[in-house]
Design a protein around this motif. Structure first.
Motif, mmCIF file in Angstrom:
data_model
loop_
_atom_site.group_PDB
_atom_site.id
_atom_site.type_symbol
_atom_site.label_atom_id
_atom_site.label_comp_id
_atom_site.label_asym_id
_atom_site.label_seq_id
_atom_site.Cartn_x
_atom_site.Cartn_y
_atom_site.Cartn_z
ATOM 1 N N PHE A 153 35.720 46.143 37.711
ATOM 2 C CA PHE A 153 37.107 46.271 37.278
ATOM 3 C C PHE A 153 37.962 46.934 38.361
ATOM 4 N N VAL A 154 37.399 47.934 39.034
ATOM 5 C CA VAL A 154 38.129 48.594 40.117
ATOM 6 C C VAL A 154 38.415 47.608 41.247
ATOM 7 N N ILE A 155 37.406 46.811 41.602
ATOM 8 C CA ILE A 155 37.581 45.795 42.648
ATOM 9 C C ILE A 155 38.637 44.775 42.223
ATOM 10 N N MET A 156 38.599 44.367 40.955
ATOM 11 C CA MET A 156 39.612 43.437 40.440
ATOM 12 C C MET A 156 41.008 44.014 40.629
ATOM 13 N N TRP A 157 41.169 45.275 40.244
ATOM 14 C CA TRP A 157 42.490 45.910 40.312
ATOM 15 C C TRP A 157 42.980 45.958 41.760
ATOM 16 N N ILE A 158 42.119 46.376 42.668
ATOM 17 C CA ILE A 158 42.511 46.461 44.078
ATOM 18 C C ILE A 158 42.903 45.088 44.607
ATOM 19 N N ALA A 159 42.073 44.067 44.303
ATOM 20 C CA ALA A 159 42.362 42.715 44.791
ATOM 21 C C ALA A 159 43.636 42.165 44.173
ATOM 22 N N ALA A 160 43.900 42.505 42.899
ATOM 23 C CA ALA A 160 45.105 42.008 42.232
ATOM 24 C C ALA A 160 46.367 42.607 42.831
ATOM 25 N N VAL A 161 46.267 43.811 43.379
ATOM 26 C CA VAL A 161 47.429 44.473 43.979
ATOM 27 C C VAL A 161 47.776 43.859 45.335
ATOM 28 N N VAL A 162 46.761 43.409 46.059
ATOM 29 C CA VAL A 162 46.972 42.877 47.419
ATOM 30 C C VAL A 162 47.623 41.499 47.350
ATOM 31 N N PRO A 163 48.770 41.276 47.981
ATOM 32 C CA PRO A 163 49.426 39.957 47.956
ATOM 33 C C PRO A 163 48.581 38.906 48.676
ATOM 34 N N PRO A 164 48.630 37.644 48.219
ATOM 35 C CA PRO A 164 47.892 36.577 48.901
ATOM 36 C C PRO A 164 48.260 36.456 50.384
ATOM 37 N N GLN A 165 49.522 36.750 50.733
ATOM 38 C CA GLN A 165 49.936 36.662 52.141
ATOM 39 C C GLN A 165 49.188 37.669 53.001
ATOM 40 N N THR A 166 48.956 38.861 52.455
ATOM 41 C CA THR A 166 48.181 39.872 53.178
ATOM 42 C C THR A 166 46.731 39.434 53.316
ATOM 43 N N LEU A 167 46.198 38.884 52.239
ATOM 44 C CA LEU A 167 44.823 38.395 52.259
ATOM 45 C C LEU A 167 44.651 37.299 53.305
ATOM 46 N N MET A 168 45.657 36.444 53.424
ATOM 47 C CA MET A 168 45.596 35.351 54.387
ATOM 48 C C MET A 168 45.538 35.870 55.817
ATOM 49 N N ARG A 169 46.214 36.975 56.097
ATOM 50 C CA ARG A 169 46.215 37.533 57.447
ATOM 51 C C ARG A 169 44.838 38.065 57.851
ATOM 52 N N PHE A 170 44.044 38.428 56.855
ATOM 53 C CA PHE A 170 42.719 38.963 57.146
ATOM 54 C C PHE A 170 41.628 37.885 57.111
ATOM 55 N N ALA A 171 42.003 36.628 56.872
ATOM 56 C CA ALA A 171 41.009 35.557 56.724
ATOM 57 C C ALA A 171 40.153 35.400 57.976
ATOM 58 N N LEU A 172 40.794 35.260 59.120
ATOM 59 C CA LEU A 172 40.047 35.041 60.366
ATOM 60 C C LEU A 172 39.190 36.247 60.737
ATOM 61 N N PRO A 173 39.703 37.497 60.689
ATOM 62 C CA PRO A 173 38.841 38.645 61.006
ATOM 63 C C PRO A 173 37.646 38.785 60.073
ATOM 64 N N ILE A 174 37.855 38.579 58.765
ATOM 65 C CA ILE A 174 36.753 38.720 57.810
ATOM 66 C C ILE A 174 35.685 37.661 58.071
ATOM 67 N N TYR A 175 36.124 36.415 58.299
ATOM 68 C CA TYR A 175 35.173 35.337 58.582
ATOM 69 C C TYR A 175 34.408 35.631 59.872
ATOM 70 N N THR A 176 35.106 36.066 60.914
ATOM 71 C CA THR A 176 34.465 36.346 62.200
ATOM 72 C C THR A 176 33.435 37.454 62.074
ATOM 73 N N VAL A 177 33.796 38.531 61.386
ATOM 74 C CA VAL A 177 32.863 39.640 61.182
ATOM 75 C C VAL A 177 31.662 39.181 60.357
ATOM 76 N N GLY A 178 31.921 38.382 59.319
ATOM 77 C CA GLY A 178 30.831 37.884 58.484
ATOM 78 C C GLY A 178 29.835 37.047 59.260
ATOM 79 N N VAL A 179 30.329 36.118 60.092
ATOM 80 C CA VAL A 179 29.439 35.279 60.900
ATOM 81 C C VAL A 179 28.700 36.125 61.936
ATOM 82 N N ALA A 180 29.399 37.097 62.546
ATOM 83 C CA ALA A 180 28.751 37.983 63.522
ATOM 84 C C ALA A 180 27.610 38.762 62.880
ATOM 85 N N LEU A 181 27.814 39.215 61.655
ATOM 86 C CA LEU A 181 26.754 39.937 60.952
ATOM 87 C C LEU A 181 25.578 39.014 60.623
ATOM 88 N N LEU A 182 25.872 37.761 60.302
ATOM 89 C CA LEU A 182 24.790 36.799 60.058
ATOM 90 C C LEU A 182 23.969 36.556 61.317
#
Length: 373
Positions: A64-93
């Protein structure tokens, strides 16, 4: 004096309400009902596991806490972090493939001060990246873009499958595929992919690990090894069938409480639920999942941007994939691949991932309303 102090105080409900309105009402009610069903079922399934119910409730609160935090973050902000999150995820793999921790013959974990499973990140990072990719090409998507998107998806899919972790690889692949499909993939191409997939089955079979082949053979005939590889499927099918129409009653399931159902609090919790609540209970749970999927698709269809529509649609359909694959494998119509039942199976990582997904859907709905006002 006292009257003046009371007049200066703000009522409690408006203070709470401004924090609660980040939730989408219908979606929150559906998720809460699934949580309630899961808690009742976990209490019965986890009787022989001290602390399991308490941990399950903790996971619900964290979700529920994660839901609340994610619901507060605008989709536009989430979109800006798409490439960094994907890059970090693949690097960790890649780091997992090079020097990850090995448990039970699989290299899936990485010690970075705490032990993490990077493949879980890609369940959200892969569709996030692809939605960002197609958003950047909105209005001028060409067939070459679908090839690039497929490559972006195949990289994490291949790294996860190599660990090996076929269940997570399927979920990541499905999430990414939904984005590509919703972006406008031609039905002709899909038909060609199905034919190509069918033709490549002998090659795929030769690439599978021995235990993965055994799971497929067990699916075809679990009685060939009833006390070994077929034990899970046979016992879960007995539990589901013995529940009948109305079930044996809460905490009265013999297959579960006589410990015939392995992994009864995690991947096979649906067998416990089916035995105790029967066909009627199964229909209630199916309706809840259908309502969740329907609400998610409605939110996605009304989203104001291509990114939000693709991301919302992919997240919604991944819930369908989770539920379909889990119920299918527990019922004996799909191979056992280790996919949890959404918000029912015990597991903190899955709750965080699914809670994040629901939060993103709520964010899409909330910020659409803010744009309209």
């Amino acid at each position: 004096m006292a009257t003046a102090q009371l007049a200066g105080r703000r009522p409690l409900w408006p203070l709470i309400r401004q924090y609660m309105t980040v939730f989408d009402g219908p979606l929150a009610i559906i998720v809460f009902l699934i949580f309630a069903v899961s808690t009742i079922t976990m209490y019965s399934a986890g009787l022989d596991f001290p602390g399991r119910v308490e941990d399950h409730l903790r996971n619900i609160i964290v979700s529920f806490v994660i839901m609340w935090i994610a619901a507060v973050v605008p989709p536009q902000t989430l979109m800006r972090f798409a490439l960094p999150i994907y890059t970090v995820g693949v690097a960790l793999l890649v780091a997992v493939a090079m020097f990850g921790l090995i448990k039970k013959g699989a290299r899936r974990w990485l010690n970075v001060g705490v032990v993490i499973q990077p493949s879980e990140i890609l369940k959200i990072a892969a569709p996030l990246m692809l939605a960002w990719f197609f958003q950047k090409r909105e209005g001028m998507i060409r067939w070459q873009d679908f090839i690039i998107a497929a490559l972006l998806l195949l990289i994490p899919f291949g790294l996860i499958a190599k660990q090996p972790d076929l269940g997570t690889a399927i979920l990541v692949g499905a999430a990414g595929f939904y984005v590509i499909f919703l972006a406008g993939l031609s039905w002709k191409v899909m038909f060609g992919l199905v034919l190509a997939g069918g033709a490549s089955l002998p090659v795929v079979w030769s690439m599978l690990h021995d235990y993965q082949r055994a799971r497929v053979m067990t699916l075809i005939d679990p009685t060939t090894d009833p006390l070994g590889k077929g034990f899970h499927i046979i016992q879960s099918m007995i539990a589901i069938g013995s529940g009948g129409v109305a079930g044996k009653g809460w905490m009265s399931g013999t297959q579960a409480h006589l410990e015939f159902i392995p992994e009864r609090t995690t991947d096979f919790i649906f067998a416990v639920y089916s035995e105790e609540f029967g066909l009627i209970g199964n229909c209630v749970l199916l309706v809840l999942y259908l309502l969740l999927i329907g609400r998610g698709l409605l939110i996605s269809a009304n989203a104001p941007s291509l990114f939000s529509r693709l991301m919302g649609g992919a997240i919604t359909m991944i819930f369908f994939t989770y539920a379909f694959v889990n119920m299918g494998m527990v019922s004996g119509i799909l191979p056992v691949v280790g996919v949890p039942l959404p918000f029912m199976s015990y597991g903190g990582t899955a709750f965080v991932t699914l809670g994040l997904g629901i939060g993103i859907l709520m964010s899409i709905q909330r910020h659409r309303k803010l744009v309209q006002t």
